[in-house]
Design a protein around this motif. Structure first.
Motif, PDB file in Angstrom:
ATOM      1  N   TYR A  35       0.850  -1.200   0.000  1.00  0.00           N
ATOM      2  CA  TYR A  35       0.000   0.000   0.000  1.00  0.00           C
ATOM      3  C   TYR A  35       0.881   1.245   0.000  1.00  0.00           C
ATOM      4  O   TYR A  35       1.900   1.288   0.686  1.00  0.00           O
ATOM      5  N   GLY A  36       0.464   2.242  -0.753  1.00  0.00           N
ATOM      6  CA  GLY A  36       1.177   3.517  -0.770  1.00  0.00           C
ATOM      7  C   GLY A  36       0.416   4.519   0.082  1.00  0.00           C
ATOM      8  O   GLY A  36      -0.811   4.622  -0.008  1.00  0.00           O
ATOM      9  N   ILE A  37       1.156   5.224   0.929  1.00  0.00           N
ATOM     10  CA  ILE A  37       0.537   6.251   1.786  1.00  0.00           C
ATOM     11  C   ILE A  37       0.906   7.609   1.188  1.00  0.00           C
ATOM     12  O   ILE A  37       2.087   7.913   1.004  1.00  0.00           O
ATOM     13  N   MET A  38      -0.100   8.409   0.869  1.00  0.00           N
ATOM     14  CA  MET A  38       0.134   9.718   0.249  1.00  0.00           C
ATOM     15  C   MET A  38       0.518  10.746   1.317  1.00  0.00           C
ATOM     16  O   MET A  38       0.062  10.664   2.450  1.00  0.00           O
ATOM     17  N   TYR A  39       1.326  11.735   0.920  1.00  0.00           N
ATOM     18  CA  TYR A  39       1.674  12.878   1.784  1.00  0.00           C
ATOM     19  C   TYR A  39       2.347  12.480   3.106  1.00  0.00           C
ATOM     20  O   TYR A  39       2.105  13.104   4.142  1.00  0.00           O
ATOM     21  N   LYS A  47      -5.696   8.874   6.498  1.00  0.00           N
ATOM     22  CA  LYS A  47      -6.033   7.601   5.828  1.00  0.00           C
ATOM     23  C   LYS A  47      -5.959   7.731   4.294  1.00  0.00           C
ATOM     24  O   LYS A  47      -6.798   7.187   3.577  1.00  0.00           O
ATOM     25  N   GLU A  48      -4.980   8.471   3.813  1.00  0.00           N
ATOM     26  CA  GLU A  48      -4.812   8.589   2.351  1.00  0.00           C
ATOM     27  C   GLU A  48      -3.925   7.427   1.908  1.00  0.00           C
ATOM     28  O   GLU A  48      -2.723   7.578   1.674  1.00  0.00           O
ATOM     29  N   ILE A  49      -4.548   6.255   1.857  1.00  0.00           N
ATOM     30  CA  ILE A  49      -3.801   5.002   1.650  1.00  0.00           C
ATOM     31  C   ILE A  49      -4.395   4.279   0.447  1.00  0.00           C
ATOM     32  O   ILE A  49      -5.612   4.146   0.351  1.00  0.00           O
ATOM     33  N   LEU A  68       4.059   9.673  -4.576  1.00  0.00           N
ATOM     34  CA  LEU A  68       3.221   9.586  -3.363  1.00  0.00           C
ATOM     35  C   LEU A  68       3.062  10.953  -2.688  1.00  0.00           C
ATOM     36  O   LEU A  68       2.445  11.032  -1.635  1.00  0.00           O
ATOM     37  N   TYR A  69       3.661  11.984  -3.241  1.00  0.00           N
ATOM     38  CA  TYR A  69       3.683  13.315  -2.605  1.00  0.00           C
ATOM     39  C   TYR A  69       4.384  13.201  -1.246  1.00  0.00           C
ATOM     40  O   TYR A  69       4.624  12.108  -0.741  1.00  0.00           O
TER      41      TYR A  69
END
Ligand code: F6P
Length: 319
Positions: A35-39, A47-49, A68-69
């Protein structure tokens, strides 16, 4: 281990994408969900996952920035915020987290590891100030950007017989300046690790003038102080036509060098292996051209490897 996550955190480095690609591809190769987590940590709290597939990291190995920022997250210094982050990761059944970033990001990963969420750190910053490794990804690319700029400035410095003060990034670490000084043939390099001696700098420029070299390049690491002020002092004392160029954020972008891409790929692959081997709370690094790993706590206790031999070399060659 069945499911892992990856995030990029802190100031971006041109190699974050290549490291991300290596993590995602190696994880999938090993049969893991990734899973990639953003920011960065900030996105984790929101929870931007999102699930990453092989194609999620296609066509990014040559791109600067991070898909992914990234963000700096002050909130993460609070224990209750970190506890919430672990809860969120567990909600997604994530069993291990790979953090691509600098020392601050490592500290976050260390705290998550203590709370039962195994973290692994990949050193990524142009500053090259991450402990536990001789080189961070992004440093070589930033250095090449700086050299390209110095070479161009040298052309105009020569034509106009001017002295140029060039400020480079690095925060409290003089590596970009020191390496650029040697590779760019600078007269003098001013770094935060060494007290600045403006008189010695001026003497060196004057010596050059006396033997007929009417242009000079002085590299100033941002941690030293104000490059504009240094330029003003040189102009006031010597009377030479002096200009100041602050390279700024141009150093953080651009397509990564081949050296950096290979290093990022090696780090990303090793980071996934460490999680699979159950070696938690470790950083990856490179020492004497070998990929190494060590516990976060040991890495963060290490002293930064000194560049004093480069400083001497620069002085010797710019007599
Ligand atoms: O840590 C990387 C870095 O580019 C430093 O060299 C510089 O001091 C800092 O980040 C700049 O941060 P920001 O992009 O937040 O202004």
């Amino acid at each position: 281990m069945k499911r892992i996550a990856v995030l990029t955190s802190g100031g971006d480095a041109p190699l974050m994408n290549a490291a991300l690609r290596a993590v995602v591809r190696k994880a999938i190769y090993n049969g893991l969900d990734v899973y990639g987590i953003m920011y960065g940590y900030a996105g984790l709290l929101k929870k931007e996952i999102k699930k990453m597939e092989l194609g999620s990291v296609g066509d990014i190995i040559h791109r600067g920035g991070t898909k992914l920022y990234t963000a700096r997250c002050q909130e993460f210094l609070q224990p209750e915020v970190r506890a919430k982050a672990v809860e969120i990761l567990k909600e997604y059944a994530i069993e291990g987290l790979i953090v691509i970033g600098g020392d601050g990001s490592y500290r976050g990963a260390l705290e998550l590891t203590k709370l039962g969420m195994p973290g692994i750190g990949i050193p990524a910053t142009i500053d090259n100030d991450v402990l536990g490794t001789e080189f961070s990804i992004g440093f070589d690319t930033a250095l090449n950007t700086v050299i390209e700029a110095i070479d161009k400035i040298r052309d105009t410095a020569m034509s106009h017989e001017r002295t140029y003060v060039i400020e480079v990034m690095g925060r409290d670490c003089g590596d970009i300046a020191q390496w650029a000084g040697v590779a760019g043939g600078a007269e003098t390099v001013l770094v935060p690790e060494k007290p600045i001696d403006i008189n010695a700098t001026i003497e060196r420029i004057k010596r050059g003038h006396e033997r007929g070299k009417k242009h000079s390049i002085i590299i100033v690491s941002e941690g030293v102080g104000n490059a504009v002020e240094i330029g003003r002092q040189i102009k006031d004392i010597c009377g030479y036509d002096t200009r100041v160029t602050i390279l700024g954020h141009v150093q953080r972008g651009g397509s990564p060098t081949a050296t950096d891409r290979v290093l990022a790929s090696r780090f990303g692959s090793r980071a996934v292996e460490l999680l699979c081997e159950g070696k938690f709370g470790h950083t990856v690094g490179i020492i004497k051209n070998e990929i190494v790993d060590m516990e976060f706590e040991n890495a963060l206790k290490m002293k930064k490897l000194s560049n004093s031999s480069l400083a001497e070399l620069c002085d010797e060659l710019a007599i």
